[in-house]
Design an enzyme around this catalytic site. Structure first.
Site, short mmCIF file in Angstrom:
data_model
loop_
_atom_site.label_atom_id
_atom_site.label_comp_id
_atom_site.label_asym_id
_atom_site.label_seq_id
_atom_site.Cartn_x
_atom_site.Cartn_y
_atom_site.Cartn_z
CG ASP A 236 -2.30 0.67 0.83
OD1 ASP A 236 -2.23 1.76 0.25
OD2 ASP A 236 -3.38 0.15 1.12
CG HIS A 311 13.73 -0.83 -12.80
ND1 HIS A 311 14.00 -0.74 -14.14
CD2 HIS A 311 14.69 -0.09 -12.18
CE1 HIS A 311 15.08 -0.01 -14.33
NE2 HIS A 311 15.52 0.41 -13.15
#
Ligand SMILES: *[C@@H]1O[C@H](CO)[C@@H](O)[C@H](O)[C@H]1NC(C)=O
Ligand SMILES: *[C@@H]1O[C@H](CO)[C@@H](O)[C@H](O)[C@H]1NC(C)=O
Length: 464
Positions: A236, A311
């Site tokens: 989160d 990434h």
């Protein structure tokens, strides 16, 4: 930026700082070994060093009924030690293993510090906040060894699908403070929130939570706060700014398998301004940066997101003012303006499914002054990606120019050639697999680099 040799107590005494806001890239003079960031409105951190506080008084929990046996509830001892030292002094939790069965609310301290060198493990099961600091000023929460930690054992709840457990650390109406060199691990709920605080510095922090939503890393709705050199693992919020907030500088953040950073969720009367995120490395997260709302009102302005590397993330730059995971609230939409995204590189996981630029603004409050420059990202899977804009004005990619600020339907551009210069370094220690939610999560060592090629502003407190 080279690591410097500042002592962990960053403000030996109150300093007067003059700031000029002339140029975006002006570097500020170093004043008494304190680096002041342009986005801040004044000095941050405690007004008195912990050494000075310790010289006044120390209150060791072991002298107030605490036992480092991993069983005895340390809660009452922390509260008693606090009561004795709250008007000036240092509450010390020495190295050792402690159990926390009842939560502590430490209210009304002045010129005090909480030195957490031990490991506190949750044994109680109530909701609320394991450690709640409120109405305090000139405060420091730190570990002198960089080994202090709170282990929330959140998996004991999460494995049963239970989210009724506590947050680890909450601060409310705390001013002139710092929190540094501690690890917060596996919180049953949020790890660390700062509500209505001011003049704070948060650094050299490792947060490691379970792989599910609702386990936010650092949430800030406060003013004049500098967060730097932090790592967050969870699924989160990594480091997120909520409303109201102003003068927030966040830099050298490592979202090491997380949900990603965000502004939001934003609802009615949103009021966020003067926020900078810089040097943010995001790996295997939901997004690199999201501004999320659904309806609502108020404003977000003067915000910069620069030097981002990503990434393996789902979304990258993601403004979504029709965010489906949030119930729509009343209002035409939060007005976004003067928001700059600059110098983003790296790769996203699948750019044809979730493109690296998504700027979906509210049709009832088209955003403007959005700038996307030096943005170069490419897809890891497939050979195409998209950029999408709706009711969005400014400069770069699919943003519309002009000043009519009329709403328009989403327009999506698909590209099938990689932009130049998207290649970006990875961090050697990217987490390869999430921690899940069913087994105990180990306490990490605090890293000493949070962004490729950039050292921390302050050495670890525990380093010699
Ligand atoms: C852009 O970001 C990279 C890190 O990704 C950094 O090394 C470089 O200095 C930044 N460039 C500018 C012009 O700030
Ligand atoms: C990222 O997380 C992994 C797993 O927790 C850890 O091994 C690695 O050290 C972290 N990266 C850094 C730079 O701390």
């Amino acid at each position: 930026m080279a690591p410097n040799a500042m002592s962990p107590g960053r403000l030996g005494s109150a300093v007067t700082i003059s700031i000029s806001f002339a140029l975006p890239n002006t570097t500020f003079p170093t004043i008494s070994s304190k680096r002041v960031e342009r986005q801040l409105s004044g000095s941050v951190g405690p007004l008195t060093s912990h050494a000075t506080k310790a010289a006044k008084k120390t209150c060791n929990v072991l002298s107030y009924g605490g036992v480092a046996d991993g069983k005895t509830d340390i809660g009452p001892a922390i509260t008693s030690a606090f009561t004795a030292c709250k008007s000036g002094g240092v509450v010390i939790i020495p190295s050792g293993n402690y159990a926390l069965g009842t939560w502590v609310t430490l209210s009304g301290g002045n010129a005090w510090a909480l030195q957490l060198d031990g490991i506190i493990t949750r044994t109680g099961t109530s909701g609320g906040n394991m450690i709640f600091i409120e109405h305090s000023t000139d405060f420091e929460l730190f570990s002198s060894t960089s080994k202090g930690a709170v282990q929330g054992l959140g998996y004991e709840f999460h494995a049963k699908g239970d989210t009724s457990g506590p947050r680890i650390l909450r601060m409310y109406e705390v001013s002139d403070f710092s929190v540094h060199d501690i690890a917060l691990v596996d919180s049953p709920l949020f790890h660390f929130s700062m509500d209505t605080c001011s003049n704070g510095e948060v650094y050299n922090i490792a947060i490691r939570g379970g792989d599910m939503g609702g386990l936010d890393g650092i949430d800030i709705w406060s003013t004049n706060i500098w967060v730097h050199d932090v790592m967050v693992t969870n699924k989160d919020e990594c480091v997120t700014v909520k409303s109201p907030a102003s003068n927030i500088m966040i830099e050298s953040v490592y979202c090491n398998w997380s949900g990603g950073c965000a502004l939001g969720s934003l609802g009615a009367d949103t009021d966020i301004s003067s926020v900078v995120y810089k040097n943010v490395y995001t790996w295997s997260s939901n997004q690199m940066m999201m501004i999320k709302s659904n309806g609502g009102s108020g404003t977000v302005s003067d915000v910069t997101f620069e030097n981002f590397i990503g990434h393996g993330n789902a979304y990258s730059l993601d403004i979504d003012q029709y965010w489906a995971s949030m119930k729509a609230v009343d209002g035409d939409g939060v007005q976004l303006s003067d928001i700059t995204f600059h110098n983003w590189t790296g790769t996203e996981s699948y750019g044809l499914q979730r493109g690296p630029i998504k700027v979906i603004c509210a049709d009832g409050a088209p955003c403007h002054g959005i700038t996307i420059s030096d943005f170069s990202m490419w897809t890891e899977e497939g050979s195409a990606q998209w950029y999408s804009c709706e009711s969005a004005y400014g400069d770069g990619f699919c943003l519309k120019s002009g000043s009519s600020y009329e709403s328009y339907a989403a327009s999506t551009t698909t590209v099938s050639a990689a932009p130049t210069g998207y290649a970006a370094p990875t961090m050697a220690a990217d987490l390869k697999e999430a921690f899940g939610t069913t087994a105990s999560i180990p306490i990490p060592a605090i890293p000493t680099s949070f962004f490729p090629g950039v050292g921390p502003f302050s050495r670890l407190a525990g380093s010699s």
